[in-house]
Design a protein around this motif. Structure first.
Motif, PDB file in Angstrom:
ATOM      1  N   VAL A   1      32.492   1.976   4.650  1.00  0.00           N
ATOM      2  CA  VAL A   1      31.046   2.080   4.495  1.00  0.00           C
ATOM      3  C   VAL A   1      30.280   0.926   5.125  1.00  0.00           C
ATOM      4  CG1 VAL A   1      31.243   3.460   2.410  1.00  0.00           C
ATOM      5  CG2 VAL A   1      31.084   0.975   2.215  1.00  0.00           C
ATOM      6  N   TYR A   2      30.952  -0.174   5.467  1.00  0.00           N
ATOM      7  CA  TYR A   2      30.220  -1.281   6.074  1.00  0.00           C
ATOM      8  C   TYR A   2      29.676  -0.899   7.445  1.00  0.00           C
ATOM      9  CZ  TYR A   2      32.328  -3.791   2.226  1.00  0.00           C
ATOM     10  OH  TYR A   2      32.714  -4.178   0.965  1.00  0.00           O
ATOM     11  N   ARG A   3      30.195   0.159   8.027  1.00  0.00           N
ATOM     12  CA  ARG A   3      29.613   0.714   9.245  1.00  0.00           C
ATOM     13  C   ARG A   3      28.165   1.148   9.035  1.00  0.00           C
ATOM     14  NH1 ARG A   3      33.633   5.039  12.166  1.00  0.00           N
ATOM     15  NH2 ARG A   3      35.562   3.796  12.270  1.00  0.00           N
ATOM     16  N   TYR A   4      27.794   1.369   7.780  1.00  0.00           N
ATOM     17  CA  TYR A   4      26.500   1.980   7.478  1.00  0.00           C
ATOM     18  C   TYR A   4      25.407   0.985   7.120  1.00  0.00           C
ATOM     19  CZ  TYR A   4      28.134   6.666   8.137  1.00  0.00           C
ATOM     20  OH  TYR A   4      28.599   7.829   8.725  1.00  0.00           O
ATOM     21  N   HIS A   5      25.673  -0.303   7.256  1.00  0.00           N
ATOM     22  CA  HIS A   5      24.568  -1.253   7.204  1.00  0.00           C
ATOM     23  C   HIS A   5      23.775  -1.108   8.504  1.00  0.00           C
ATOM     24  CE1 HIS A   5      25.481  -3.292   3.499  1.00  0.00           C
ATOM     25  NE2 HIS A   5      26.719  -3.536   3.873  1.00  0.00           N
ATOM     26  N   PRO A   6      22.456  -0.908   8.431  1.00  0.00           N
ATOM     27  CA  PRO A   6      21.687  -0.673   9.658  1.00  0.00           C
ATOM     28  C   PRO A   6      21.866  -1.747  10.723  1.00  0.00           C
ATOM     29  CG  PRO A   6      20.381  -0.098   7.745  1.00  0.00           C
ATOM     30  CD  PRO A   6      21.644  -0.717   7.217  1.00  0.00           C
ATOM     31  N   VAL A   7      21.911  -3.036  10.332  1.00  0.00           N
ATOM     32  CA  VAL A   7      22.016  -4.066  11.363  1.00  0.00           C
ATOM     33  C   VAL A   7      23.387  -4.064  12.034  1.00  0.00           C
ATOM     34  CG1 VAL A   7      20.220  -5.521  10.357  1.00  0.00           C
ATOM     35  CG2 VAL A   7      22.613  -5.915   9.735  1.00  0.00           C
TER      36      VAL A   7
ATOM     37  N   PHE B   1      17.351  -0.230  17.944  1.00  0.00           N
ATOM     38  CA  PHE B   1      17.969   0.980  18.494  1.00  0.00           C
ATOM     39  C   PHE B   1      17.882   2.138  17.491  1.00  0.00           C
ATOM     40  CE2 PHE B   1      19.622  -2.084  21.441  1.00  0.00           C
ATOM     41  CZ  PHE B   1      19.845  -1.366  22.611  1.00  0.00           C
ATOM     42  N   PRO B   2      17.912   3.376  17.992  1.00  0.00           N
ATOM     43  CA  PRO B   2      17.714   4.550  17.124  1.00  0.00           C
ATOM     44  C   PRO B   2      18.688   4.636  15.951  1.00  0.00           C
ATOM     45  CG  PRO B   2      17.505   5.189  19.427  1.00  0.00           C
ATOM     46  CD  PRO B   2      17.966   3.757  19.430  1.00  0.00           C
TER      47      PRO B   2
ATOM     48  N   LEU C   1      19.234   4.683   9.826  1.00  0.00           N
ATOM     49  CA  LEU C   1      19.809   4.260   8.554  1.00  0.00           C
ATOM     50  C   LEU C   1      18.896   3.331   7.764  1.00  0.00           C
ATOM     51  CD1 LEU C   1      23.473   3.642   9.762  1.00  0.00           C
ATOM     52  CD2 LEU C   1      22.614   5.589   8.440  1.00  0.00           C
ATOM     53  N   ALA C   2      17.837   2.829   8.392  1.00  0.00           N
ATOM     54  CA  ALA C   2      16.890   1.949   7.697  1.00  0.00           C
ATOM     55  C   ALA C   2      15.897   2.823   6.936  1.00  0.00           C
ATOM     56  CB  ALA C   2      16.176   1.045   8.701  1.00  0.00           C
ATOM     57  N   VAL C   3      16.217   3.119   5.672  1.00  0.00           N
ATOM     58  CA  VAL C   3      15.487   4.161   4.940  1.00  0.00           C
ATOM     59  C   VAL C   3      14.307   3.641   4.134  1.00  0.00           C
ATOM     60  CG1 VAL C   3      17.489   5.682   4.833  1.00  0.00           C
ATOM     61  CG2 VAL C   3      17.119   3.996   3.009  1.00  0.00           C
ATOM     62  N   VAL C   4      14.155   2.325   4.036  1.00  0.00           N
ATOM     63  CA  VAL C   4      12.985   1.768   3.366  1.00  0.00           C
ATOM     64  C   VAL C   4      12.342   0.754   4.302  1.00  0.00           C
ATOM     65  CG1 VAL C   4      13.889   2.134   1.049  1.00  0.00           C
ATOM     66  CG2 VAL C   4      14.349  -0.025   2.214  1.00  0.00           C
ATOM     67  N   PRO C   5      11.053   0.431   4.091  1.00  0.00           N
ATOM     68  CA  PRO C   5      10.369  -0.491   5.000  1.00  0.00           C
ATOM     69  C   PRO C   5      11.026  -1.864   5.035  1.00  0.00           C
ATOM     70  CG  PRO C   5       8.790   0.668   3.595  1.00  0.00           C
ATOM     71  CD  PRO C   5      10.153   0.966   3.055  1.00  0.00           C
TER      72      PRO C   5
ATOM     73  N   LEU D   1      25.221  -0.221  -1.925  1.00  0.00           N
ATOM     74  CA  LEU D   1      25.090   1.131  -2.451  1.00  0.00           C
ATOM     75  C   LEU D   1      24.326   2.032  -1.494  1.00  0.00           C
ATOM     76  CD1 LEU D   1      24.459   0.520  -6.262  1.00  0.00           C
ATOM     77  CD2 LEU D   1      26.565   1.252  -5.136  1.00  0.00           C
ATOM     78  N   ASP D   2      23.352   1.460  -0.772  1.00  0.00           N
ATOM     79  CA  ASP D   2      22.639   2.239   0.240  1.00  0.00           C
ATOM     80  C   ASP D   2      23.571   2.627   1.383  1.00  0.00           C
ATOM     81  OD1 ASP D   2      19.779   1.988  -0.797  1.00  0.00           O
ATOM     82  OD2 ASP D   2      20.362  -0.112  -0.624  1.00  0.00           O
ATOM     83  N   ALA D   3      24.433   1.694   1.789  1.00  0.00           N
ATOM     84  CA  ALA D   3      25.402   1.991   2.846  1.00  0.00           C
ATOM     85  C   ALA D   3      26.368   3.075   2.388  1.00  0.00           C
ATOM     86  CB  ALA D   3      26.151   0.720   3.242  1.00  0.00           C
ATOM     87  N   PHE D   4      26.813   2.982   1.140  1.00  0.00           N
ATOM     88  CA  PHE D   4      27.746   3.976   0.616  1.00  0.00           C
ATOM     89  C   PHE D   4      27.077   5.350   0.560  1.00  0.00           C
ATOM     90  CE2 PHE D   4      31.175   5.797  -1.606  1.00  0.00           C
ATOM     91  CZ  PHE D   4      32.219   4.885  -1.656  1.00  0.00           C
ATOM     92  N   ALA D   5      25.831   5.385   0.089  1.00  0.00           N
ATOM     93  CA  ALA D   5      25.118   6.661   0.009  1.00  0.00           C
ATOM     94  C   ALA D   5      24.898   7.262   1.396  1.00  0.00           C
ATOM     95  CB  ALA D   5      23.778   6.463  -0.696  1.00  0.00           C
ATOM     96  N   ALA D   6      24.658   6.411   2.392  1.00  0.00           N
ATOM     97  CA  ALA D   6      24.466   6.911   3.759  1.00  0.00           C
ATOM     98  C   ALA D   6      25.755   7.507   4.306  1.00  0.00           C
ATOM     99  CB  ALA D   6      23.971   5.782   4.658  1.00  0.00           C
TER     100      ALA D   6
END
Length: 384
Positions: A128-134, A315-316, A321-325, A333-338
């Motif tokens: 899931v660490y792939r799913y951190h936006p940065v 980048f797009p 994956l950046a779901v909040v401002p 948990l956001d990464a896991f949910a993504a």
């Protein structure tokens, strides 16, 4: 959406009742699924955790899970159960999410890859660490050539939950967890993330491992706090020999011949979950710290800058994956949910970017096997 689901919610069952099972259940709900129930070691444990997680049913067996016709089963049990349970789910024609390591050796992992392919099911592994936006921002900049040619990669993954000689869990037992503990548990995350970000697979490894406490309590204890229904605390008066490593150091060569290095430890005081990597290129460097997931460090010969996650910039794939401002922190948990949301999108017939599948889990198993073999005889080992 693919035929067969329409607009209805996916029905999801969770196999396992530990800390990570609770994470899976919450992520499934966040992704819009209906969690039908959980399966524990015993029917009474299933019922107890079902009540704690507020899901309708505690299953008595895996057969009962499959008879309930779920769309997806999440396998969140000890490592030695991953292969038989995931194989049963796949052979039933049900989509599956299986915790890592996918199996206790590469041969079992490869069997699961082939079984999922033959069954035509979606089969994913929560890297899931792939799913951190940065992380996606770093990956996109590398792919765009902004860092130039890769020169080196290095980092560490440090925890302290096994620092006390009286700390224990099922992971310590090689029979339940496999021959590797620290590297299989967290080093596999580091390797997957770095290969994903750089696009350059590791070809060979030279590794060393160490067991810092030769005995630990024999009884199983909880791996982490937050379990819906933790196992009894370990009894320090009954001790067993430890054969699985507390620390590991691995040096890699990539397919292109470059060097990478990682230090892995579960006995580093004060480090709770410090996954950190740096990629160095001819034009610049980039670094990421999982404990500070909202930003990435980029450096050049002229200086350095901190880039903060921002859905209006970059980048797009980062913006997706950046779901909040910006300034409203996203985390684990956001990464896991993504990741779970992307898995369910794949179940519905989509093709999300960067979704880790059983093939990635099998790749990690081959890396783990090579690390273990190298640590035994001190030689460089090719990663198949």
């Amino acid at each position: 959406m693919s035929s067969g689901y329409g607009g209805r919610r996916l029905r999801v069952a969770v196999v396992g009742t530990g800390m990570i099972a609770g994470v899976h259940a919450r992520a499934a709900r966040a992704a819009g699924a209906e969690v039908t129930g959980v399966l524990g070691r015993t029917p009474s444990r299933s019922e107890r955790v079902a009540a704690q997680l507020d899901v309708p049913r505690g299953y008595a067996s895996l057969d009962e899970v499959l008879a309930d016709a779920p769309d997806v089963v999440h396998v969140c049990t000890p490592n030695d159960q991953h292969h038989p349970q995931a194989l049963a789910v796949v052979r039933a024609g049900v989509h599956v999410v299986c915790e890592k390591p996918l199996a206790i050796d590469a041969a079992q992992a490869s069997e699961l890859v082939e079984a999922a392919r033959a069954a035509g099911v979606v089969a994913t592994v929560p890297f899931v660490y792939r799913y951190h936006p940065v992380v996606r921002e770093i990956r996109a900049r590398i792919a765009a050539g902004e860092l130039g040619r890769l020169l080196a990669v290095h980092g560490h993954y440090l925890q302290d939950w096994m620092l006390d000689e009286d700390a224990s869990s099922w992971r310590v037992d090689a029979g339940a967890g496999g021959l590797s503990r620290a590297f299989a548990d967290i080093g596999s995350h580091w390797c997957d993330l770095v290969e994903f970000v750089t696009g350059e697979p590791f070809a060979a490894v030279s590794a060393a491992t160490d067991v810092v406490h030769r005995t630990r309590p024999a009884a199983s204890g909880p791996s982490f706090s937050g379990s819906p229904d933790a196992d009894p605390l370990a009894d320090a008066t009954r001790r067993a020999e430890v054969t699985t490593e507390d620390t590991a150091v691995a040096t890699f060569r990539t397919d292109a011949g470059r060097i990478g290095n990682v230090v892995v430890s579960q006995v580093s005081a004060g480090r709770k979950n410090r996954l950190w990597f740096e990629v160095d290129g001819t034009l610049g460097s980039a670094a990421f710290d999982q404990e500070q997931p909202e930003s990435a460090w980029f450096g050049t010969e002229r200086g350095a800058q901190i880039v903060v996650r921002d859905p209006s910039q970059g980048f797009p794939d980062q913006r997706r994956l950046a779901v909040v401002p910006a300034g409203h922190p996203q985390g684990y948990l956001d990464a896991f949910a993504a990741f779970v949301a992307d898995t369910y999108a794949a179940v519905r017939g989509e093709a999300p970017e960067g979704l880790p599948t059983f093939a990635d889990g099998a790749r990690a198993a081959r890396v783990i096997d090579a690390v273990v073999a190298s640590a035994v005889d001190g030689t460089w080992r090719t990663i198949g």
